[in-house]
Design a protein around this motif. Structure first.
Motif, PDB file in Angstrom:
ATOM      1  N   LEU A   6       0.824  -1.201   0.000  1.00 16.17           N
ATOM      2  CA  LEU A   6       0.000   0.000   0.000  1.00 16.17           C
ATOM      3  C   LEU A   6       0.863   1.258   0.000  1.00 16.17           C
ATOM      4  O   LEU A   6       0.568   2.228  -0.695  1.00 16.17           O
ATOM      5  CB  LEU A   6      -0.923   0.009   1.222  1.00 16.17           C
ATOM      6  CG  LEU A   6      -2.039  -1.031   1.234  1.00 16.17           C
ATOM      7  CD1 LEU A   6      -2.853  -0.903   2.503  1.00 16.17           C
ATOM      8  CD2 LEU A   6      -2.929  -0.893   0.021  1.00 16.17           C
ATOM      9  N   GLY A  35      -8.932   2.174   1.568  1.00 13.23           N
ATOM     10  CA  GLY A  35      -9.036   1.692   2.939  1.00 13.23           C
ATOM     11  C   GLY A  35     -10.410   2.001   3.488  1.00 13.23           C
ATOM     12  O   GLY A  35     -11.063   2.951   3.048  1.00 13.23           O
ATOM     13  N   PHE A  54     -11.115  -3.610   9.504  1.00 10.92           N
ATOM     14  CA  PHE A  54     -10.533  -2.740   8.484  1.00 10.92           C
ATOM     15  C   PHE A  54     -10.196  -3.523   7.224  1.00 10.92           C
ATOM     16  O   PHE A  54      -9.697  -4.646   7.291  1.00 10.92           O
ATOM     17  CB  PHE A  54      -9.267  -2.095   9.043  1.00 10.92           C
ATOM     18  CG  PHE A  54      -8.610  -1.111   8.119  1.00 10.92           C
ATOM     19  CD1 PHE A  54      -9.225   0.084   7.806  1.00 10.92           C
ATOM     20  CD2 PHE A  54      -7.370  -1.392   7.551  1.00 10.92           C
ATOM     21  CE1 PHE A  54      -8.620   0.995   6.944  1.00 10.92           C
ATOM     22  CE2 PHE A  54      -6.753  -0.490   6.699  1.00 10.92           C
ATOM     23  CZ  PHE A  54      -7.392   0.707   6.402  1.00 10.92           C
ATOM     24  N   TYR A  56      -8.364  -3.007   3.143  1.00 12.92           N
ATOM     25  CA  TYR A  56      -7.433  -2.136   2.424  1.00 12.92           C
ATOM     26  C   TYR A  56      -7.038  -2.801   1.120  1.00 12.92           C
ATOM     27  O   TYR A  56      -7.123  -4.032   0.971  1.00 12.92           O
ATOM     28  CB  TYR A  56      -6.189  -1.882   3.276  1.00 12.92           C
ATOM     29  CG  TYR A  56      -5.647  -3.132   3.933  1.00 12.92           C
ATOM     30  CD1 TYR A  56      -4.709  -3.940   3.307  1.00 12.92           C
ATOM     31  CD2 TYR A  56      -6.127  -3.524   5.186  1.00 12.92           C
ATOM     32  CE1 TYR A  56      -4.242  -5.102   3.904  1.00 12.92           C
ATOM     33  CE2 TYR A  56      -5.667  -4.688   5.790  1.00 12.92           C
ATOM     34  CZ  TYR A  56      -4.721  -5.463   5.147  1.00 12.92           C
ATOM     35  OH  TYR A  56      -4.276  -6.614   5.733  1.00 12.92           O
ATOM     36  N   MET A 195     -15.598   2.294   1.594  1.00 11.11           N
ATOM     37  CA  MET A 195     -14.184   2.512   1.324  1.00 11.11           C
ATOM     38  C   MET A 195     -13.947   3.955   0.857  1.00 11.11           C
ATOM     39  O   MET A 195     -14.769   4.563   0.175  1.00 11.11           O
ATOM     40  CB  MET A 195     -13.708   1.546   0.244  1.00 11.11           C
ATOM     41  CG  MET A 195     -13.950   0.077   0.549  1.00 11.11           C
ATOM     42  SD  MET A 195     -12.885  -0.566   1.868  1.00 11.11           S
ATOM     43  CE  MET A 195     -11.373  -0.819   0.936  1.00 11.11           C
TER      44      MET A 195
END
Length: 202
Positions: A6, A35, A54, A56, A195
């Motif tokens: 990322l 994210g 979470f 991502y 997101m």
């Protein structure tokens, strides 16, 4: 390793020199770092339970700016921290864990401009998610996983600032019935996500 990927994608976005795109535009190749919130729901048709955490990922897309409308294609690789564990299921002290892993997506999106730099859009496509199951009774441990095929629908808003942009979107994914070793568990899996993303255009 996941955070490094990322970070690398974000660095590419920030370091990309400004080319011909100085005004607001949605046309061309784009890379987004994403994210947000991920909620995975399992249901047996009567009862259901969900776990959230979470998520991502990174998304690569190509869009054609048609003036008042934008159409495009995109592919995404994502992962999730969603995990649920229960104890004392079969014997005292045992633990059964279910965790969401990598998620692949490819699809299309189409939208209308609310302003020269603001786009509202809908998306749809194919998604393939990895689900992992592990069990330990305190002595022995086993683990297994399954790749689940499904579809995704979503909607969002994107703002363009020259070669950069930001977006926010909601998406719903349905993966159908869960099977492990070709055995139908009787459970179905759905996913709700919200997101946000930083977009770099090339």
């Amino acid at each position: 390793m996941k955070l490094a990927v990322l970070a690398s994608a974000a660095a590419v976005i920030v370091a990309t020199p400004a080319a011909a795109q100085e005004g607001p535009t949605f046309s061309g190749l784009s890379l987004a770092v994403l994210g947000g919130y991920d909620s995975v729901r399992l249901s047996d048709g009567v009862d259901n339970g969900s776990s959230d955490d979470f998520a991502y990922g990174v998304s690569l897309g190509y869009n054609a700016d048609l003036g008042s409308a934008v159409v495009g294609v995109e592919a995404e690789v994502a992962d999730s921290e969603v995990k649920e564990s229960v104890t004392d299921q079969f014997v005292t002290g045992d633990e059964l864990s279910l965790s969401a892993a990598r998620d692949l997506y490819v699809g299309v999106r189409a939208g209308a401009k609310l302003a020269p730099n603001a786009l509202i859009y809908a998306k749809a496509g194919y998604t393939n998610a990895r689900l992992k199951v592990s069990y330990t009774d305190g002595v022995d441990s086993i683990s297994d996983g399954d790749n689940l095929d499904g579809y995704r629908l979503g909607a969002g808003v994107e703002y363009s600032f020259g070669r950069f942009g930001i977006r926010g979107e909601y998406r719903f994914s349905d993966y159908g019935k869960l099977k492990f070793d070709d055995v139908d568990t009787g459970l179905s899996m759905q996913r709700h996500q919200v997101m946000v993303g930083l977009v770099g255009k090339f």
